[in-house]
Design an enzyme around this catalytic site. Structure first.
Site, mmCIF file in Angstrom:
data_model
loop_
_atom_site.group_PDB
_atom_site.id
_atom_site.type_symbol
_atom_site.label_atom_id
_atom_site.label_comp_id
_atom_site.label_asym_id
_atom_site.label_seq_id
_atom_site.Cartn_x
_atom_site.Cartn_y
_atom_site.Cartn_z
ATOM 1 N N LYS A 191 37.528 14.566 -80.286
ATOM 2 C CA LYS A 191 38.972 14.785 -80.462
ATOM 3 C C LYS A 191 39.209 15.210 -81.893
ATOM 4 C CE LYS A 191 42.637 14.315 -77.815
ATOM 5 N NZ LYS A 191 42.755 14.272 -76.340
ATOM 6 N N ASP A 201 46.275 19.451 -77.140
ATOM 7 C CA ASP A 201 46.787 18.095 -76.876
ATOM 8 C C ASP A 201 48.230 18.168 -77.385
ATOM 9 O OD1 ASP A 201 45.591 15.230 -76.095
ATOM 10 O OD2 ASP A 201 46.976 14.893 -77.739
HETATM 11 N N1 GLU Z 1 43.839 16.783 -74.522
HETATM 12 C C1 GLU Z 1 43.460 16.706 -73.133
HETATM 13 C C2 GLU Z 1 42.964 15.317 -72.825
HETATM 14 O O1 GLU Z 1 43.456 14.363 -73.387
HETATM 15 C C3 GLU Z 1 42.540 17.825 -72.702
HETATM 16 C C4 GLU Z 1 41.244 17.929 -73.437
HETATM 17 C C5 GLU Z 1 40.438 19.171 -73.095
HETATM 18 O O2 GLU Z 1 40.818 19.929 -72.205
HETATM 19 O O3 GLU Z 1 39.397 19.336 -73.744
HETATM 20 O O4 GLU Z 1 42.136 15.093 -71.989
#
Ligand code: GLU
Length: 461
Positions: free
Chosen positions: A115, A155
């Site tokens: 992340k 996100d």
């Molecule tokens: N931010 C999204 C999550 O919390 C998607 C992450 C992604 O597609 O890599 O899963």
């Protein structure tokens, strides 16, 4: 036990939530060596922190912090979104990265967990300022990512527009067109259904909860569904609920909640689309709430969350805004309003107190309302799952149809539900008449998959 930690409240919350469900199951009795895996997996493989300097429209220098937490690569390249929000710090990104490891494992696809993001606030910024920030952010981040290394996505605060600016800068500096980001535009490598995937996926998951709980007799049809948030996840969850014959009775943003006046009716798809349009312009729901078409049908409550402000029965609650958006008291209020199904579109949407309230109500004895609670790492896995499908399409240089991606998403959500359920039955022995715990089952299923891969890699022994 975690040791010598700096003060990281959100990460500690996410760690304790996972660890407590493992401790309260038979996992460590059956496999005591997995305690070591828990210690190893809770430390990120790598944390990158950097300076982002950019120029605002007045020509002034602005400074923000940029981060990427490369948490775990046992199952595949680090994968997870980028969050641009003033609350972003290392504790928030470590909690999100930690959740992402197990969520990605539950999709059944080959993705590790990571992340990243920045404390940059897109609100109140012009399109040009956003573009300049994204370019500057990627000028540093591009040194640390790649299609086989780390694949970020969106996100909170990062939509297809920001992904586009960042992709362009990556391509310029690295001189490579590759699937290094997901959530790309449809004409340049993005997957169909990716924007819809998280919201649709939550609803597909809850369909299985409802069908399982009712022995196949009930569906979303006729259900009153409380949703929080009004971003990408909330919008597409709402549209899918409406398509399946349910009523959407609330939405919200960081400034307040918009709920139906009275006990009848639903947001319409047109109203959801109007909200989506103002969100593209980074505006607040409050601006809509005063318009006649909205003020006659809805009540706007500044500074509030929807849960305790809804008139009449609630059947399903989908927290889809941000972390810790359901308190213990709000969980009790949801149950008192008749809510039987809670599934998180957001990551760690429920506080530990709220989870404890939901989990204490798994008692299915006659007279007591049995509650089904699904944590974000299971219920909202559809977003990253379709990101994984986008990576597969990019690698094969193909584009699948909407139907193809949607049917794969449906199957992944079904497997995710069944995996959590079966794992709960295997490792948690509830008292007679008590429902299996989806939170424990999902945590154990995700954790064991990652722990086993790490053992085979020699990461612990
Ligand atoms: N931010 C999204 C999550 O919390 C998607 C992450 C992604 O597609 O890599 O899963």
């Amino acid at each position: 036990m975690m040791q010598n930690l700096p003060f990281e409240p959100e990460f500690e919350q996410a760690y304790k939530e996972l660890a407590s469900t493992l401790e309260n199951s038979t996992l460590f009795q059956k496999k005591p060596e997995f305690r070591k895996a828990l210690q190893v997996v809770s430390v990120p493989e790598r944390v990158i922190q950097f300076r982002v300097v950019w120029e605002d429209d007045k020509g002034q220098v602005q400074i923000n912090r940029g981060y990427r937490v490369q948490f775990n690569s046992a199952l595949g390249p680090y994968k997870g979104g980028l969050r641009f929000h003033p609350t972003v710090n290392l504790s928030i990104l470590k909690f999100l990265g930690f959740e992402q490891i197990f969520k990605n494992a539950l999709t059944g696809l080959n993705m590790g967990g990571g992340k990243g993001g920045s404390d940059f606030d897109p609100k109140g910024k012009t399109d040009n300022e956003i573009r300049r920030f994204c370019v500057s952010f990627m000028t540093e981040l591009c040194k640390h990512i790649g299609a086989d290394t780390d694949v970020p996505a969106g996100d909170i605060g990062v939509t297809g527009r920001e992904v586009g600016f960042m992709f362009g800068q990556y391509k310029k500096i690295r001189n490579q067109w590759e699937g290094v980001l997901t959530g790309k535009g449809g004409s340049w490598g993005g997957s169909l259904i990716r924007p819809e995937a998280t919201g649709y996926g939550v609803v597909y998951y809850v369909e299985h909860m409802i069908q399982h709980a009712s022995g196949g007799k009930e569906s979303f049809a006729g259900k009153r569904v409380a949703i929080s948030g009004s971003g990408n996840v909330a919008q597409y969850a709402a549209l899918k609920v409406i398509e399946l014959g349910g009523s959407v009775i609330s939405l919200s943003d960081s400034q307040g909640a918009l709920v139906l006046n009275g006990e009848e009716g639903s947001f319409t798809a047109e109203e959801i689309n109007t909200i989506a349009e103002i969100k593209v312009q980074r505006k607040q729901i409050a601006e809509l709430a005063t318009q006649a078409a909205f003020s006659s049908k809805f009540k706007y409550i500044p500074g509030a969350r929807p849960w305790t402000n809804i008139a009449g029965r609630i059947d399903v609650a989908l927290p889809s805004a941000t972390q810790n958006e359901v308190s213990g008291d709000e969980a009790k209020a949801l149950i008192a309003a008749g809510c039987k199904f809670i599934a998180e579109g957001s990551n760690m949407g429920s506080t530990q107190e709220a989870i404890d309230v939901f989990e204490a109500h798994r008692d299915a004895n006659p007279g007591a309302a049995a509650i089904w609670y699904a944590p974000g790492k299971a219920a909202n896995a559809g977003g990253v799952a379709v990101s994984g499908l986008e990576m597969a399409q990019n690698s094969a240089r193909v584009n699948w149809s909407r139907e193809e991606v949607d049917s794969r998403l449906k199957k992944i959500m079904e497997d995710c539900f069944n995996n959590g359920l079966a794992t709960a039955k295997e490792y948690v022995t509830p008292a007679e008449g008590v429902l299996p715990s989806l939170v424990a089952g999902s945590n154990i299923a995700g954790f064991t998959k990652v722990a086993e891969a790490m053992k085979e890699h020699g990461d612990w022994w």
